[in-house]
Design a protein around this motif. Structure first.
Motif, short mmCIF file in Angstrom:
data_model
loop_
_atom_site.label_atom_id
_atom_site.label_comp_id
_atom_site.label_asym_id
_atom_site.label_seq_id
_atom_site.Cartn_x
_atom_site.Cartn_y
_atom_site.Cartn_z
N SER A 205 15.18 -5.77 3.36
CA SER A 205 14.08 -5.10 4.06
C SER A 205 12.83 -5.18 3.19
O SER A 205 12.91 -5.20 1.96
N PHE A 206 11.66 -5.25 3.83
CA PHE A 206 10.42 -5.35 3.06
C PHE A 206 9.26 -4.83 3.91
O PHE A 206 9.39 -4.65 5.13
N GLY A 207 8.13 -4.59 3.27
CA GLY A 207 6.92 -4.18 3.96
C GLY A 207 5.92 -5.31 3.99
O GLY A 207 5.62 -5.91 2.95
N PHE A 208 5.40 -5.63 5.17
CA PHE A 208 4.45 -6.73 5.29
C PHE A 208 3.20 -6.49 4.44
O PHE A 208 2.58 -7.44 3.96
N LYS A 209 2.83 -5.22 4.27
CA LYS A 209 1.60 -4.95 3.51
C LYS A 209 1.77 -5.26 2.02
O LYS A 209 0.78 -5.34 1.29
N TYR A 210 3.02 -5.47 1.58
CA TYR A 210 3.27 -5.86 0.19
C TYR A 210 3.55 -7.35 0.05
O TYR A 210 3.84 -7.82 -1.05
N GLY A 211 3.48 -8.08 1.14
CA GLY A 211 3.66 -9.52 1.07
C GLY A 211 5.06 -9.97 1.47
O GLY A 211 6.04 -9.23 1.32
N LEU A 212 5.14 -11.20 1.99
CA LEU A 212 6.43 -11.77 2.38
C LEU A 212 7.28 -12.08 1.15
O LEU A 212 6.75 -12.54 0.14
N PRO A 213 8.58 -11.87 1.21
CA PRO A 213 9.46 -12.31 0.12
C PRO A 213 9.44 -13.84 0.02
O PRO A 213 9.68 -14.53 1.02
N LEU A 218 14.81 -16.77 6.43
CA LEU A 218 14.51 -16.32 7.79
C LEU A 218 13.75 -14.99 7.70
O LEU A 218 14.08 -14.15 6.85
N VAL A 219 12.77 -14.80 8.56
CA VAL A 219 11.97 -13.57 8.54
C VAL A 219 12.04 -12.90 9.91
O VAL A 219 11.83 -13.55 10.94
N VAL A 220 12.35 -11.60 9.92
CA VAL A 220 12.43 -10.80 11.14
C VAL A 220 11.31 -9.76 11.10
O VAL A 220 11.12 -9.09 10.08
N ASP A 221 10.58 -9.62 12.21
CA ASP A 221 9.47 -8.68 12.28
C ASP A 221 9.85 -7.52 13.21
O ASP A 221 10.03 -7.70 14.41
N ALA A 283 14.98 -11.84 5.62
CA ALA A 283 14.01 -10.78 5.31
C ALA A 283 13.64 -10.05 6.59
O ALA A 283 13.21 -10.67 7.57
N VAL A 284 13.82 -8.74 6.59
CA VAL A 284 13.54 -7.90 7.76
C VAL A 284 12.36 -7.00 7.42
O VAL A 284 12.46 -6.16 6.53
N GLY A 285 11.23 -7.19 8.12
CA GLY A 285 10.02 -6.51 7.73
C GLY A 285 9.47 -5.53 8.75
O GLY A 285 9.67 -5.68 9.95
N CYS A 286 8.80 -4.51 8.24
CA CYS A 286 7.96 -3.64 9.05
C CYS A 286 6.68 -3.41 8.24
O CYS A 286 6.46 -4.10 7.25
#
Length: 321
Positions: A205-213, A218-221, A283-286
Motif C-alpha cells: 500500500s502507498f500514498g500517491f502524494k508520496y510518489g509511486l513505488p 502493477l499499480v492499483v488506484d 502497489a495499491v495506492g490512495c
C-alpha cells in the motif's frame, strides 16, 4: 549351415547382445551421474543501493557468492559449480559498473545459460537519486562513474547503463527508505524458504502524494472510493482498523473491484509462471496511503494467499501524516 558356422553365429549374437546391454547400462549410469546444474542469482543495481548487503544475505543463507565477476565468465562459473559434486548448489554473482566494459557480454552469457537450462534470476537493487546522493556524501566517496563531474552525473550515467538490465530483472527492490536490516528481511523473505514457490508477490500500500513505488510491477488506484479521511470518527485510524475496512468495502464497487482484480491477477500470474517470472510487486495506492489502500491491500493479499501465491504485505506510507 555347418555346426561350426552355427556356433560362430550364436557367439556373435551373444556378443552383440552383451554390447547392447553394456551400452545401455553405461548410458543409464551417465544419466544418473550427470552433474547437477547450480541455481544462479545475478545481483546488480545502482551503486549505493545495497548490492553488498544483498550479497551478504545470500552468503549467510548458504549461497556461494562471487563479487564483481565479469559477465562473460558467468557460464564458466556455473560449469565449475556443476563439477563440484553438489558442494556448490547455489551461486550468486554480483555484477556492477566496475565491470562495465564486460556488459556487452552479458546478453550473450544469459543466452548461453538459457540454452543450458540454467535456472537464473536477476535481482536489481534500485534507489532514488536523493537517497543515493545522501549515502555517497555520508561516506565521502565519489560515485564510480562521476569522473570530474558531480555525484548526480555519475548516478545518471549509471542509470542509463543499467536500464536494459533493470528491464530484464526478475525482482526489483527499492531501498530508498530501507535500512540494512529491512533489506536483509526482504532478501530473507524471497530466498530463505526451503522450497522455491511458483510465484511470490509483494502487495504494497502507498500514498500517491508520496510518489509511486519505483519497484512496482502493477499499480492499483483506489482513489475512486470515498476517502475515510473526511469522516471525523475514522480519520485517526488506518485501514487495519475494522471500522475503516468495513467503511471502505461498504462503498459501491469496492467488493466488485476486489473480486474482478483478483481474477485478473490469476490470469497475469499464470502468464508470469509461463515466462519464468517468480516475483511480482503489486502497489495499491490512495491519496495518503493510510485508509483505502491499506484496507484493499489486506484483502488482496489474503485472496492471493488462498490462491497459492506466497505473499508479503507492506504498508509503505501508513505511518506518515
Amino acid at each position: 549351415m555347418t555346426e561350426h558356422a552355427q556356433e560362430d553365429q550364436n557367439e556373435r549374437e551373444r556378443a552383440d547382445g552383451a554390447a547392447h546391454v553394456s551400452t545401455g547400462s553405461t548410458t543409464e549410469k551417465a544419466e544418473a551421474t550427470a552433474p547437477a546444474i547450480p541455481e544462479l542469482v545475478i545481483i546488480s543495481g545502482m551503486s549505493g543501493a545495497g548490492r553488498s548487503t544483498a550479497a551478504k544475505c545470500l552468503e549467510d543463507l548458504g549461497w556461494f557468492v562471487v563479487d564483481n565477476l565479469p559477465p562473460a565468465l558467468i557460464p564458466t562459473m556455473v560449469e565449475l559449480g556443476a563439477r563440484s559434486q553438489g558442494n556448490v548448489a547455489r551461486i550468486a554473482v554480483v555484477v556492477d559498473v566496475r565491470g562495465r566494459r564486460f556488459f556487452d557480454n552479458l546478453r550473450e552469457s544469459l543466452a548461453d545459460l538459457a540454452a543450458k537450462h540454467v535456472t537464473r534470476r536477476i535481482v536489481f537493487l534500485e534507489s532514488s537519486d536523493d537517497a543515493l546522493v545522501r549515502r555517497f556524501e555520508s561516506v565521502r566517496r565519489p560515485h564510480p562513474l562521476q569522473g570530474d563531474g558531480r555525484i548526480v552525473d555519475g548516478i545518471a550515467a549509471e542509470r542509463d547503463l543499467l536500464r536494459e538490465l533493470r528491464g530484464d530483472a526478475d525482482l526489483v527492490i527499492d531501498t530508498s527508505s530501507l535500512n540494512v536490516h529491512e533489506l536483509r528481511a526482504k532478501m530473507d523473505a524471497q530466498f530463505a524458504g526451503d522450497e522455491e514457490p511458483e510465484l511470490r508477490a509483494t502487495v504494497m500500500s502507498f500514498g500517491f502524494k508520496y510518489g509511486l513505488p519505483v519497484d512496482a510491477d502493477l499499480v492499483v488506484d483506489c482513489r475512486f472510493l470515498p476517502n475515510p479521511h473526511w469522516v471525523p470518527e475514522l480519520r485517526p485510524f488506518t485501514g487495519l482498523n475494522e471500522e475503516v475496512s468495513d467503511y471502505v468495502f461498504d462503498q459501491p464497487g469496492a467488493k466488485e473491484f476486489l473480486n474482478q482484480y483478483t481474477e485478473l491477477l490469476q490470469l497475469i500470474a499464470a502468464g508470469y509462471r509461463r515466462e519464468g517470472k517468480r516475483y511480482v510487486t503489486i502497489a495499491v495506492g490512495c491519496t495518503g496511503g493510510k485508509h483505502r489502500s491499506v484496507a484493499m491491500s489486506e484483502k488482496l493479499a489474503a485472496r492471493l494467499a488462498t490462491e497459492g501465491v506466497e505473499t508479503v504485505l507492506v504498508h509503505r506510507d501508513m505511518g506518515r501524516e
